[in-house]
Motif scaffolding. Structure first.
Motif, PDB file in Angstrom:
ATOM      1  N   PHE A 385     -19.640  39.242  29.243  1.00  0.00           N
ATOM      2  CA  PHE A 385     -20.476  39.949  28.376  1.00  0.00           C
ATOM      3  C   PHE A 385     -22.048  40.243  28.979  1.00  0.00           C
ATOM      4  N   VAL A 387     -24.601  38.208  29.127  1.00  0.00           N
ATOM      5  CA  VAL A 387     -25.699  37.732  28.155  1.00  0.00           C
ATOM      6  C   VAL A 387     -26.886  37.209  29.069  1.00  0.00           C
ATOM      7  N   ASN A 403     -29.854  41.281  24.038  1.00  0.00           N
ATOM      8  CA  ASN A 403     -28.850  39.861  24.540  1.00  0.00           C
ATOM      9  C   ASN A 403     -28.390  39.364  23.397  1.00  0.00           C
ATOM     10  N   LYS A 406     -25.281  41.263  22.258  1.00  0.00           N
ATOM     11  CA  LYS A 406     -24.121  41.169  23.328  1.00  0.00           C
ATOM     12  C   LYS A 406     -23.544  39.770  22.897  1.00  0.00           C
ATOM     13  N   THR A 426     -25.423  49.695  18.552  1.00  0.00           N
ATOM     14  CA  THR A 426     -26.344  49.561  19.702  1.00  0.00           C
ATOM     15  C   THR A 426     -27.907  50.059  19.499  1.00  0.00           C
ATOM     16  N   SER A 433     -27.185  48.421  28.263  1.00  0.00           N
ATOM     17  CA  SER A 433     -26.200  47.623  27.366  1.00  0.00           C
ATOM     18  C   SER A 433     -25.597  48.600  26.497  1.00  0.00           C
ATOM     19  N   VAL A 437     -21.594  48.146  25.751  1.00  0.00           N
ATOM     20  CA  VAL A 437     -21.143  47.907  24.312  1.00  0.00           C
ATOM     21  C   VAL A 437     -20.058  48.771  23.784  1.00  0.00           C
ATOM     22  N   SER A 440     -16.851  48.211  25.401  1.00  0.00           N
ATOM     23  CA  SER A 440     -16.115  47.007  24.774  1.00  0.00           C
ATOM     24  C   SER A 440     -15.371  47.553  23.656  1.00  0.00           C
TER      25      SER A 440
END
Ligand SMILES: Nc1ncnc2c1ncn2[C@@H]1O[C@H](COP(=O)(O)OP(=O)(O)O)[C@@H](O)[C@H]1O
Ligand SMILES: [Mg+2]
Length: 510
Positions: A385, A387, A403, A406, A426, A433, A437, A440
């Motif tokens: 992920f 991070v 972070n 995430k 988000t 990011s 996201v 994912s």
């Protein structure tokens, strides 16, 4: 006043947060500082504002080197800062807030009268309509921000630092702030404008400096395309859309049947809400903030109990079951307020990544805990992920917002789930990011999870939704296809039913 930062370096333990940063802010310019979360923007501004001492480098004002041993000295030199997280005291009035931090007067007391006059004078100049006697906690966030701006200006700031000012604003408030920035610039104030929103930068910046992982990686002008800026910021080409294929959804997994929530004060916050989310589909709840979305999510999690109706997951009626039971039934939950509901700030990143499963194998058997398994799990998730963290044993509170998000997403997506609820997934994140996201979430859908996304951002709704449910005043106004035009969605967000909105929308468009 011309401001120069030369070779500024700031380290926190092993982390180089600012690595020999050079920055020149010309008089009367809006200089944008663009970078992902964790890039080092706030750190650099805290150095400039005298909160941190640089480990190397220097600051020059009109060519003369200066040293700030605290914000007081930076303020005296003409630098003002509106922090990313406001620093106002909730119970103070506007005038008290502005007065706080003034040099004591002869009597050693805060000069409230002078502050009230300044508030009136400055708000008249910028059309702010601020009442000096209003109490901070009663004011909307956008207005609180204006108090911070007035506070800086009342100390004769020649350079105003705005650290992610639009993160907390509605689109309309953002436009108003942009107008204020232009007015400030016209009156000779320079602005350092920190953001990761490309549209805003292009609307207002004269010069753009991009920083990535503590280093300046480029300068740009506002005519650069969003794609170019995003690539510079993230360090690789970024796809601003989401790759998502048409999928046939399966059986119903999450269902609301006539759910009503009435608060103790009698206010109806969810009004006979019914919908279902099927396996392998994303249902997006669109709407202006504060129309029941938070309560809807809480009713799924179990932190709010419905007054009437039923919540079922996978055919199990969970209306009255505990939060823990729901999580064990395969509910993944990414909360809106991650600092409050998503994590335990003082726990390590590794511990936060197993919050829901800490008592289960491989992390525990019976009463014995297995710390090594906890660390291995965190190391694995941190890679998948992306991070950014110095050590997974650091408290999660030391991570940037993106972070943290995430890390929470990593936790929720790494255990077997049937339903994923993601509220404003988000919010406050940067482009890189957001892309991650969104991907994912789509992957989760493709693997057959029923996904509910709540978002106030129409861009996000359009990118993710297979169906869109619009909420207004605790009700679902309608559930519509993902390609529904924005003007129709906008009308529905104001409570107009789909059929009427469609007729009105046609008139608007023709
Ligand atoms: N006081 C601190 N102690 C340790 N690390 C910090 C501190 N402040 C910031 N950091 C770290 O420095 C890096 C840069 O953070 P920051 O300047 O807040 O980034 P940005 O404002 O660009 O999001 C991040 O990795 C962050 O975790
Ligand atoms: Mg920051």
């Amino acid at each position: 006043m011309k401001l120069e930062l030369q070779g500024i370096t700031k380290v926190f333990g092993p982390l180089v947060a600012n690595d020999q940063i050079d920055l020149v802010v010309e008089p009367g310019q809006i200089h944008a500082l663009l970078g992902e979360n964790g890039a080092g923007k706030s750190t650099l501004m805290n150095v400039l504002y005298g909160i941190y001492q640089p480990d190397a480098g220097r600051i020059l004002i009109d060519g003369e080197p200066v040293t700030f041993n605290g914000p007081g000295q930076a303020v005296a030199a003409g630098i003002g800062m509106v922090h990313q997280h406001f620093m106002l005291v909730p119970v103070f009035t506007v005038a008290e807030s502005v007065a706080l931090g003034y040099e004591p007067t002869d009597a050693g007391i805060i000069n409230k009268k002078k502050a009230a006059e300044k508030v009136k004078e400055l708000s008249a100049r910028f059309g702010f309509d601020l009442n000096p006697d209003a109490v901070i906690e009663d004011l909307p966030v956008g207005v609180q921000q204006r108090v911070e701006i007035i506070k800086a200006l009342s100390r004769d700031a020649k350079v105003l630092i705005l650290d992610e000012p639009t993160a907390v604003l509605t689109p309309q408030e953002t436009d108003e702030l942009i107008a204020i920035m232009k007015e400030l610039k016209a009156s000779g104030t320079s602005i350092v404008f920190i953001t990761h929103k490309l549209r805003e930068i292009r609307a207002v910046a004269d010069t753009i400096t991009v920083i990535r992982r503590g280093k300046v990686v480029g300068e740009a002008t506002p005519d650069a395309s969003e794609k170019e800026l995003a690539a510079l910021m993230v360090g690789r080409p970024v796809d601003l859309g989401v790759a998502k294929e048409e999928k046939a959804p399966g059986a119903t997994v999450l269902a609301f049947d006539d759910v009503t929530v009435i608060e103790d004060n009698g206010q109806v916050v969810l009004d006979h809400v019914s919908f279902d989310v099927r396996a392998g589909e994303i249902l997006c709840i669109a709407g202006v903030q504060g129309n029941g979305q938070t309560e809807l999510c809480e009713a799924i999690l179990g932190s709010t109990r419905p007054t009437g109706g039923h919540v079922t997951i996978d055919g199990h009626d969970l209306t009255d079951s505990t939060i823990k039971h729901r999580l064990r039934q395969g509910l993944g939950y990414v909360p809106e307020d991650r600092a409050k509901d998503g994590m335990i700030a003082s726990f390590s990143v590794a511990e936060n990544m197993i919050l829901d499963v800490y008592d289960q194998p491989p992390f525990a058997t019976g009463i014995s805990m297995h710390p090594q398994a906890v660390i291995e799990n965190a190391e694995k998730l941190r890679k998948i992920f992306d991070v950014r963290v110095t050590s997974v044993l650091d408290p999660i509170s030391t991570l940037s917002g993106g972070n943290q998000q995430k890390a929470i997403l990593a936790r929720e997506l790494s255990r077997p789930i049937k339903t994923l609820v993601a509220a404003q997934p988000t919010r406050g994140l940067d482009v890189g990011s957001i892309e991650f996201v969104h991907q994912s979430i789509v992957e989760q859908r493709d693997s057959g999870t029923a996904v509910l996304v709540v978002s106030t951002e129409l861009d996000e709704v359009e990118a993710l939704a297979d169906r869109i449910a619009v909420m207004y005043r605790g009700r679902i106004v309608g559930i519509v296809p993902p390609d529904t035009p924005r003007d129709i969605l906008g009308l529905m967000m104001a409570g107009v039913p789909y059929d009427e909105a469609r007729t009105a929308g046609k008139e608007v468009r023709s």
